[in-house]
Design a protein around this motif. Structure first.
Motif, PDB file in Angstrom:
ATOM      1  N   ARG A 196       0.065  -3.950  -2.603  1.00 56.19           N
ATOM      2  CA  ARG A 196      -0.319  -2.984  -1.570  1.00 56.19           C
ATOM      3  C   ARG A 196      -1.738  -2.488  -1.844  1.00 56.19           C
ATOM      4  NH1 ARG A 196       4.326  -0.767   1.043  1.00 56.19           N
ATOM      5  NH2 ARG A 196       5.665  -2.577   1.393  1.00 56.19           N
TER       6      ARG A 196
ATOM      7  N   ARG B  51      -3.017   0.894  -0.560  1.00 56.30           N
ATOM      8  CA  ARG B  51      -2.447   2.137  -1.067  1.00 56.30           C
ATOM      9  C   ARG B  51      -3.164   2.564  -2.344  1.00 56.30           C
ATOM     10  NH1 ARG B  51       2.754   3.439   0.878  1.00 56.30           N
ATOM     11  NH2 ARG B  51       3.033   2.468   2.922  1.00 56.30           N
TER      12      ARG B  51
ATOM     13  N   LEU C 144       8.498  -0.683  -3.812  1.00 51.18           N
ATOM     14  CA  LEU C 144       7.882  -0.742  -2.486  1.00 51.18           C
ATOM     15  C   LEU C 144       8.829  -0.208  -1.419  1.00 51.18           C
ATOM     16  CD1 LEU C 144       6.094  -4.210  -2.735  1.00 51.18           C
ATOM     17  CD2 LEU C 144       5.059  -1.931  -2.883  1.00 51.18           C
TER      18      LEU C 144
ATOM     19  N   ASP D 152       8.193   2.985   1.092  1.00 51.45           N
ATOM     20  CA  ASP D 152       8.286   2.839   2.546  1.00 51.45           C
ATOM     21  C   ASP D 152       9.207   3.868   3.199  1.00 51.45           C
ATOM     22  OD1 ASP D 152       6.501   0.761   2.593  1.00 51.45           O
ATOM     23  OD2 ASP D 152       8.026  -0.818   2.513  1.00 51.45           O
TER      24      ASP D 152
END
Length: 360
Positions: free
Chosen positions: A211, A214, A311, A315
């Protein structure tokens, strides 16, 4: 009650998990009317990073030579409880002194039980253990519960072994406004340890690599240059206790990773776990036996075995993460505060007190 502790350190939080725990416990003991003297060898690495110079509600006794301890031994040994801890650099000398001349209840507190037992299993010497084991103590306290307590009895001769788990001082660890430099999607706070590096790479570095949009924030000391840094990992070297609340409160989610021996043995919650919960931070953690004794998975904490699990936790929407964080904070304040643990500490000492005839 007057309590004397020979320990690793309470004066410096650098590179160890003992200091913050002792500060919270001693503060809570002082509120309840007890007086603690903490005896600490004045070593250069803690002297240079000292972030506590006086012990509120107690006394900090720093010494550079054991003769300085012997000069005040009568004052120390007349206390109601005499405690030696794991990683105390003069643990054997303190234990021998207590056995020979101490009048109070003799206690060994192993804040590193999984490491102690793993080193013994590997045939290594453990410098903070008396050569004859733990049989000379009236009580052995362990930061780890479960099967570790049986091992302390069968392998080290403890006459009575009871858990005294980690805890958090809500006065020091509480919700605060976020701080820009700590802002992130996922944070991790912990000193570098080779035995948990694989888990950190899987549960922190791996998600960061997948990611790149992020922001990941890592705080802690002793990280090597060859750590597998990612462009979106922002590093903070040694985040002091005063900054822990802002660190935890500035990310959407914080990660807990347990050291290998602790995770393998189970029943050993880290102080960081309780600190993060008390600050109101949603937590995702590696799993180990006994974790559900401290937090309810899915309701008060999220568990992760893989990067995919982390993850998936990231989310989740903010409302769901806030619900989990609020539940964890309520659990910690009710069951795992320093005040709760201080009362357990005193109860265990009182039950283990030697009869007056034996102490004379």
């Amino acid at each position: 009650m007057r309590i004397v502790i020979w320990g690793l350190t309470v004066s410096s939080s650098w590179g160890n998990g003992h200091a913050t725990l002792w500060r919270g416990l001693i503060r809570a003991l002082a509120v309840d009317g007890h007086y603690v003297t903490f005896v600490e060898r004045d070593v250069p690495w803690y002297r240079d990073t000292r972030d506590l110079h006086a012990l509120p509600g107690g006394r900090l006794l720093l010494y550079r030579d054991w003769a300085e301890v012997l000069a005040v031994k009568r004052e120390l040994l007349d206390a109601d409880a005499l405690i030696v801890t794991s990683y105390c650099p003069d643990a054997r000398a303190a234990a021998a002194l207590i056995a020979a001349e101490g009048r109070g209840t003799a206690i060994f507190y192993d804040l590193d039980t999984p490491v102690t037992l793993a080193r013994l299993a590997a045939g290594e010497a453990v410098a903070y253990l008396p050569e004859d084991g733990l049989g000379l103590f009236d009580l052995v306290l362990s930061y780890t519960g479960g099967p570790a307590l049986d091992a302390l009895t069968t392998r080290l001769g403890a006459r009575r072994a009871l858990p005294l788990y980690g805890h958090v001082d809500p006065a020091a660890h509480r919700p605060v406004p976020p701080v820009a430099m700590f802002r992130g999607d996922l944070s991790y706070l912990g000193t570098f340890a080779a035995d948990r590096q694989a888990a950190v790479e899987q549960l922190f570095v791996g998600p960061a690599a997948r990611r790149p949009d992020r922001r990941f924030v890592l705080g802690g000391s002793s990280y090597p240059a060859d750590f597998p840094w990612q462009p979106n990992i922002h590093f903070m070297d040694h985040v002091g206790p005063a900054d822990h609340p802002a660190f935890f409160c500035s990310s959407r989610l914080t990660l807990n990773v347990t050291r290998r021996d602790m995770a393998a043995m189970g029943w050993c919650p880290s102080g960081r776990l309780f600190e993060a919960a008390a600050c109101g931070a949603p937590i995702v953690s590696d799993d180990w036996d006994g974790l559900d004794r401290f937090f309810t998975p899915g309701e008060e904490i999220l568990l992760a075995d893989t990067a995919d699990d982390v993850l998936a936790a990231l989310d989740r929407d903010d409302t769901e993460l806030r619900r989990i964080a609020d539940a964890a904070r309520a659990r910690v304040l009710a069951e795992h505060s320093s005040a709760v643990r201080a009362r357990e500490f005193v109860q265990r000492i009182e039950r283990a007190r030697r009869p007056a005839s034996a102490a004379a």
